[in-house]
Write a protein that holds these residues in place. Sequence first.
Motif, PDB file in Angstrom:
ATOM      1  N   THR A   1      -4.496 -21.521   1.506  1.00 41.60           N
ATOM      2  CA  THR A   1      -5.461 -21.804   2.117  1.00 41.60           C
ATOM      3  C   THR A   1      -5.553 -22.371   3.351  1.00 41.60           C
ATOM      4  N   ARG A   2      -5.853 -21.911   4.677  1.00 43.40           N
ATOM      5  CA  ARG A   2      -5.449 -22.286   5.896  1.00 43.40           C
ATOM      6  C   ARG A   2      -6.472 -23.635   6.385  1.00 43.40           C
ATOM      7  N   ASN A   3      -7.762 -23.069   6.177  1.00 45.02           N
ATOM      8  CA  ASN A   3      -8.919 -23.960   6.658  1.00 45.02           C
ATOM      9  C   ASN A   3      -8.941 -25.412   5.241  1.00 45.02           C
ATOM     10  N   VAL A   4      -8.045 -26.404   5.757  1.00 45.50           N
ATOM     11  CA  VAL A   4      -7.798 -27.498   4.878  1.00 45.50           C
ATOM     12  C   VAL A   4      -8.795 -28.466   5.013  1.00 45.50           C
ATOM     13  N   VAL A   5      -9.212 -29.063   3.977  1.00 41.51           N
ATOM     14  CA  VAL A   5     -10.076 -30.199   4.136  1.00 41.51           C
ATOM     15  C   VAL A   5      -9.244 -31.473   4.202  1.00 41.51           C
TER      16      VAL A   5
END
Length: 228
Positions: A11-15
């Motif tokens: 996952t590239r869109n990391v929280v």
Amino acid sequence: MKRRTVGDVMTRNVVTVSEDTPFTEIADAMAERRISAVPVMDEGGRLTGIVTEADLLRKQEYRDGTGPRRPRLRRRPREQAGAQAKAAAADARGLMSTPVVTVAPTTSVAEAARVLNAHGFKAVPVVRDGRLAGIVARRDLLSVFHRSDADIRDEIIDDVLVCRLWQDPAEVHVRVQEGVVHLTGRVERKSLIPIMVRMTAATEGVVDVVQNLGYDYDDAGPAPYPRA
């Protein structure tokens, strides 16, 4: 035979959170995004730690001030002190685990799975050139098993049988059902059978391999003495 890497499934869109992020904000972010861990970043954008669901649960575990009572849950004094410190923490700085175990985008899916299993993690950050590039979770690594039976069969025939083992597909029949590969037919040498099974099992998406292969020549045993 192309092998998918962490970079293919992560996952590239990391929280992420900062070291000052409050406990409740971290808990809310995990619940809303249905994630099991959040990387902690410093003001310079560098990864300094990670907060997991297990870290948050320390507060519930030590709510009465006594902690685990069952013998199998008793920890060593150092571990006990660390767990109690996390239970008392109010922000990411006190909750996070550091140093962080990470993997690179070029790490194979198989190796990443070994890292997660070895440490009992549900997710690990992915780092490229010292910077956070993504995060990979168990569910991401399991995506290799989402391939169709037809895709798996085509790869085994084209890559394993033809390209790597130089076998005639008319002699070795491949059937795939729910990820289980069935190999039937005949090969020239007996020693080729375990090699074929091993390469087939290494194909992404394969759950198991069942073989019923015959052979023309037994080259696995000792060579017979020549007669005078």
